[in-house]
Design a protein around this motif. Structure first.
Motif, PDB file in Angstrom:
ATOM      1  N   THR A 106     -66.818  23.145 -11.674  1.00 35.95           N
ATOM      2  CA  THR A 106     -65.520  23.542 -12.236  1.00 35.95           C
ATOM      3  C   THR A 106     -64.628  24.206 -11.191  1.00 35.95           C
ATOM      4  OG1 THR A 106     -66.407  25.665 -12.992  1.00 35.95           O
ATOM      5  CG2 THR A 106     -66.495  23.821 -14.532  1.00 35.95           C
ATOM      6  N   ALA A 107     -65.100  24.353  -9.959  1.00 33.55           N
ATOM      7  CA  ALA A 107     -64.286  24.910  -8.880  1.00 33.55           C
ATOM      8  C   ALA A 107     -63.559  23.753  -8.197  1.00 33.55           C
ATOM      9  CB  ALA A 107     -65.164  25.666  -7.889  1.00 33.55           C
ATOM     10  N   VAL A 108     -62.538  23.230  -8.863  1.00 37.27           N
ATOM     11  CA  VAL A 108     -61.936  21.948  -8.477  1.00 37.27           C
ATOM     12  C   VAL A 108     -60.754  22.147  -7.525  1.00 37.27           C
ATOM     13  CG1 VAL A 108     -62.717  20.653 -10.485  1.00 37.27           C
ATOM     14  CG2 VAL A 108     -60.640  22.037 -10.666  1.00 37.27           C
ATOM     15  N   TYR A 109     -60.970  22.877  -6.444  1.00 39.20           N
ATOM     16  CA  TYR A 109     -59.894  23.151  -5.498  1.00 39.20           C
ATOM     17  C   TYR A 109     -59.625  21.925  -4.630  1.00 39.20           C
ATOM     18  CZ  TYR A 109     -60.831  27.877  -7.008  1.00 39.20           C
ATOM     19  OH  TYR A 109     -61.011  28.995  -7.784  1.00 39.20           O
ATOM     20  N   LYS A 110     -58.349  21.624  -4.466  1.00 39.32           N
ATOM     21  CA  LYS A 110     -57.959  20.460  -3.668  1.00 39.32           C
ATOM     22  C   LYS A 110     -58.293  20.666  -2.193  1.00 39.32           C
ATOM     23  CE  LYS A 110     -53.884  17.661  -2.511  1.00 39.32           C
ATOM     24  NZ  LYS A 110     -52.420  17.460  -2.768  1.00 39.32           N
ATOM     25  N   ARG A 111     -58.077  21.894  -1.699  1.00 44.15           N
ATOM     26  CA  ARG A 111     -58.301  22.176  -0.281  1.00 44.15           C
ATOM     27  C   ARG A 111     -59.701  22.767  -0.087  1.00 44.15           C
ATOM     28  NH1 ARG A 111     -52.848  25.466   1.282  1.00 44.15           N
ATOM     29  NH2 ARG A 111     -54.035  27.052   0.128  1.00 44.15           N
ATOM     30  N   PRO A 112     -60.526  22.155   0.734  1.00 45.69           N
ATOM     31  CA  PRO A 112     -61.891  22.664   0.949  1.00 45.69           C
ATOM     32  C   PRO A 112     -61.915  24.117   1.403  1.00 45.69           C
ATOM     33  CG  PRO A 112     -61.640  20.477   1.898  1.00 45.69           C
ATOM     34  CD  PRO A 112     -60.273  20.911   1.490  1.00 45.69           C
ATOM     35  N   GLU A 113     -60.938  24.508   2.223  1.00 46.32           N
ATOM     36  CA  GLU A 113     -60.937  25.881   2.733  1.00 46.32           C
ATOM     37  C   GLU A 113     -60.738  26.907   1.601  1.00 46.32           C
ATOM     38  OE1 GLU A 113     -56.782  24.167   3.793  1.00 46.32           O
ATOM     39  OE2 GLU A 113     -58.857  23.476   3.542  1.00 46.32           O
ATOM     40  N   ASP A 114     -59.989  26.514   0.529  1.00 46.31           N
ATOM     41  CA  ASP A 114     -59.828  27.418  -0.616  1.00 46.31           C
ATOM     42  C   ASP A 114     -61.158  27.630  -1.325  1.00 46.31           C
ATOM     43  OD1 ASP A 114     -57.153  27.662  -0.110  1.00 46.31           O
ATOM     44  OD2 ASP A 114     -56.518  26.212  -1.634  1.00 46.31           O
ATOM     45  N   ALA A 115     -61.874  26.535  -1.545  1.00 47.59           N
ATOM     46  CA  ALA A 115     -63.168  26.634  -2.219  1.00 47.59           C
ATOM     47  C   ALA A 115     -64.141  27.469  -1.387  1.00 47.59           C
ATOM     48  CB  ALA A 115     -63.734  25.245  -2.472  1.00 47.59           C
ATOM     49  N   GLU A 116     -64.182  27.240  -0.084  1.00 49.18           N
ATOM     50  CA  GLU A 116     -65.140  27.958   0.762  1.00 49.18           C
ATOM     51  C   GLU A 116     -64.812  29.444   0.833  1.00 49.18           C
ATOM     52  OE1 GLU A 116     -68.444  28.664   2.347  1.00 49.18           O
ATOM     53  OE2 GLU A 116     -67.935  26.614   1.715  1.00 49.18           O
ATOM     54  N   ARG A 117     -63.517  29.793   0.827  1.00 50.23           N
ATOM     55  CA  ARG A 117     -63.142  31.205   0.828  1.00 50.23           C
ATOM     56  C   ARG A 117     -63.711  31.902  -0.405  1.00 50.23           C
ATOM     57  NH1 ARG A 117     -58.046  30.608   1.049  1.00 50.23           N
ATOM     58  NH2 ARG A 117     -57.767  31.027   3.256  1.00 50.23           N
ATOM     59  N   LEU A 118     -63.626  31.222  -1.546  1.00 47.41           N
ATOM     60  CA  LEU A 118     -64.138  31.803  -2.779  1.00 47.41           C
ATOM     61  C   LEU A 118     -65.668  31.868  -2.761  1.00 47.41           C
ATOM     62  CD1 LEU A 118     -63.621  32.914  -5.584  1.00 47.41           C
ATOM     63  CD2 LEU A 118     -63.537  30.568  -6.445  1.00 47.41           C
ATOM     64  N   LEU A 150     -53.024  28.129 -13.110  1.00 47.16           N
ATOM     65  CA  LEU A 150     -54.313  27.662 -12.597  1.00 47.16           C
ATOM     66  C   LEU A 150     -54.193  26.264 -12.005  1.00 47.16           C
ATOM     67  CD1 LEU A 150     -57.246  28.440 -12.213  1.00 47.16           C
ATOM     68  CD2 LEU A 150     -57.745  27.432 -14.455  1.00 47.16           C
ATOM     69  N   CYS A 151     -53.397  25.404 -12.629  1.00 43.37           N
ATOM     70  CA  CYS A 151     -53.179  24.058 -12.061  1.00 43.37           C
ATOM     71  C   CYS A 151     -52.619  24.157 -10.645  1.00 43.37           C
ATOM     72  CB  CYS A 151     -52.224  23.266 -12.948  1.00 43.37           C
ATOM     73  SG  CYS A 151     -52.917  22.727 -14.526  1.00 43.37           S
ATOM     74  N   LEU A 152     -51.674  25.063 -10.440  1.00 40.21           N
ATOM     75  CA  LEU A 152     -51.063  25.219  -9.117  1.00 40.21           C
ATOM     76  C   LEU A 152     -52.058  25.783  -8.109  1.00 40.21           C
ATOM     77  CD1 LEU A 152     -47.605  26.589 -10.291  1.00 40.21           C
ATOM     78  CD2 LEU A 152     -47.978  24.429  -9.088  1.00 40.21           C
ATOM     79  N   ILE A 153     -52.888  26.724  -8.537  1.00 36.26           N
ATOM     80  CA  ILE A 153     -53.892  27.281  -7.614  1.00 36.26           C
ATOM     81  C   ILE A 153     -54.879  26.201  -7.195  1.00 36.26           C
ATOM     82  CG2 ILE A 153     -55.774  28.936  -7.397  1.00 36.26           C
ATOM     83  CD1 ILE A 153     -54.222  30.715  -9.415  1.00 36.26           C
ATOM     84  N   PHE A 154     -55.369  25.447  -8.166  1.00 30.08           N
ATOM     85  CA  PHE A 154     -56.295  24.359  -7.836  1.00 30.08           C
ATOM     86  C   PHE A 154     -55.646  23.347  -6.896  1.00 30.08           C
ATOM     87  CE2 PHE A 154     -58.893  24.887 -11.987  1.00 30.08           C
ATOM     88  CZ  PHE A 154     -59.785  25.734 -11.345  1.00 30.08           C
TER      89      PHE A 154
END
Length: 522
Positions: free
Chosen positions: A498-510, A396-400
């Motif tokens: 808690t959706a602490v994604y580093k890349r904005p595009e990852d968060a928006e995809r989800l 999960l750390c790597l995904i975030f």
């Protein structure tokens, strides 16, 4: 014949020699050396030596002391680094020992009856599965004790990078089952299996252990340990050291002292730790909030008794991160819960900088605080300490941190030691595929994870998004209904903390997938 430190102990000829010459030893001194070498790595008590060297004869301690002195002189052990004196108890032979030309030194290929595909998974290093020790007490409530001892042996063996150790969750699939160790070897792909039992009363504990060759079924070593409860941790060290020696793990004494973690100071502290760990595992898997509170009560009691026990801080801290990210009680999304977890993680690392679990837990906390580079650095440190270490939280750390491809690699490596995959690793693997846009590949592990742990909300959420991205809207809506069952007032806006994604595009995809599944923004 046995080899150690440039010497050869030739039992058949009854002599000790180097490459150049033979060294004289009195017969009794030779037998003392033989007994110590044959039991290298573990404490050999004085009584054992007396029975082996002077059977049926009463002799004084001075006779044994004289033999030890002569042996040390013969093998140039004036610093007593090879034969260690254990005051008032006996002696331990600390040098690595091998048998020239034997299977222990040059392991033969497995016979054709062993599944080749299974063997190849762990072929690069000696491999072992530690089966759940049997609780011989009639009280089933004491299962936590035998389970805890089993888990500790697995953990301590896993510290040695030269040994592949099957993880606890896979080994515990065989709990309370009558098994053929050769079948276990085939199913788990291991060369060795350790079995054992635990029995104890109010004052004493007895631990039995036996090491079996999982290919031939032959017994390679067995021992029984009886001690007062206050000495239980010394027994634990002896069990681990002996197994490691028999498996020919080439670890010098200094490395063994560095890698074997120090147990808590008293039996009472350890007892509370085992109870706390069991309650935490139940609370995580089955979701009763009372189990989470019971875990905290026991672990806090452990720390009161033994403030230096780093593992207790790790498990206690995990109860707070879990409560922060999953809707369980008022701690959900409460920043003070995350701060509490960070403080416990920092304390664990300070107390035991060589404990991999402490570093990966700190990495998880830092990840939720969006300190991604520091989080990955902590996870890397854990693997430097023990390349055989397995912790699903690293995925999960790597995904975030925006590294889903590496997350899949790490989860696959972790599952290599997890033939019976667990739900959380499956969930993280599926979510990593989602972040790569491989939605079809994401669905299967996410669905399997949700089936195993239906009350883990995050898995249902990720599954809903994956189905939605594939336009399988009926299934997406069904998963979204499961999210509402667990958290009736769910909103994307609230969950974003808690959706602490580093890349904005990852968060928006989800977020896009979650919206499409029918869950509201606010």
């Amino acid at each position: 014949m046995f080899q150690f430190n440039g010497y050869v102990l030739d039992v058949a000829r009854g002599c000790l020699r180097t490459e150049d010459c033979e060294i004289e030893l009195r017969p009794k001194s030779f037998e003392v050396l033989r007994c110590l070498v044959e039991n290298a790595g573990r404490l050999v008590t004085k009584d054992e030596l007396f029975r082996a060297v002077w059977p049926g004869v009463v002799v004084s301690d001075e006779a044994l002391t004289q033999c030890i002195s002569e042996v040390r002189e013969a093998i140039n052990d004036r610093e007593q680094s090879t034969i260690k004196t254990m005051p008032r108890r006996g002696y331990r032979f600390a040098a690595p020992v091998s048998k020239p030309g034997s299977d222990d030194e040059h392991q033969r290929p497995a016979p054709a009856t062993l599944d080749d595909a299974t063997t190849s998974r762990l072929a690069e290093k000696p491999s072992i599965a530690v089966l759940p020790f049997v609780n011989l007490n009639n009280d089933l409530q004491l299962n936590y004790l035998s389970d805890g001892i089993t888990g500790d042996i697995i953990t301590e063996l896993s510290r040695f990078s030269d040994l592949a150790v099957i993880a606890r969750s896979s080994a515990f699939q065989y709990k309370s089952k009558s098994v053929d160790v050769r079948q276990v070897g085939r199913e788990l792909g291991v060369r060795y299996v350790l079995e054992g039992s635990v029995r104890h009363d109010e004052k004493r504990i007895r631990i039995t252990a036996q090491l079996v060759d999982a290919i031939t079924g032959a017994h390679r070593w067995a021992e029984r340990y009886d001690c007062e409860l206050k000495d239980a941790f010394d027994v634990q060290d002896e069990v681990v050291r002996t197994i490691v020696t028999i498996l020919q793990v080439r670890v010098v004494e200094a490395e063994a002292e560095r890698t074997l973690s120090k147990p808590p100071a008293t039996w009472e502290a350890y007892d509370y730790y085992l109870r706390g760990f069991e309650a935490w595992a139940m609370g995580f898997a089955q979701r009763p909030i009372a189990s989470l509170y019971e875990a905290r009560r026991c672990l806090e009691r452990t720390i009161e008794i033994d403030p230096g026990y780093a593992r207790a801080y790790v498990v206690l801290g995990r109860t707070y991160t879990y409560a922060y990210v999953e809707p369980r009680d008022d701690a959900y999304l409460d920043p003070t819960a995350l701060e509490r977890a960070e403080g416990l993680a920092m304390t664990a690392v300070r107390l035991d900088a060589n404990l991999p679990q402490a570093h990966t837990f700190l990495g998880a906390v830092l990840s939720f605080k969006r300190r991604h580079e520091e989080a990955i650095a902590e996870c890397e440190q854990a693997f430097l300490l023990n390349p055989n270490f397995s912790d699903h939280g690293v995925g999960l750390c790597l995904i975030f941190a925006g590294q889903p491809t590496r997350a899949i690699e790490v989860m696959r490596a972790s599952m290599r030691l997890e033939p019976f995959r667990n739900a959380v690793r499956l969930a993280y693997t599926g979510h990593a595929h989602f972040m790569l846009g491989s939605y079809a590949e994401a669905v299967t592990p996410l669905r399997d994870s949700a089936w195993q742990m239906p009350d883990l909300r995050i898995t249902q959420l990720w599954l809903a998004a994956a189905y939605a991205k594939l336009d399988r809207l009926d299934e997406a809506h069904a998963a979204a209904d499961e999210v509402r069952r667990i958290e009736p007032n769910f909103t994307i806006e609230r969950w974003k903390r808690t959706a602490v994604y580093k890349r904005p595009e990852d968060a928006e995809r989800l977020f896009d997938g979650i919206r499409k599944a029918g869950l509201p923004d606010s």
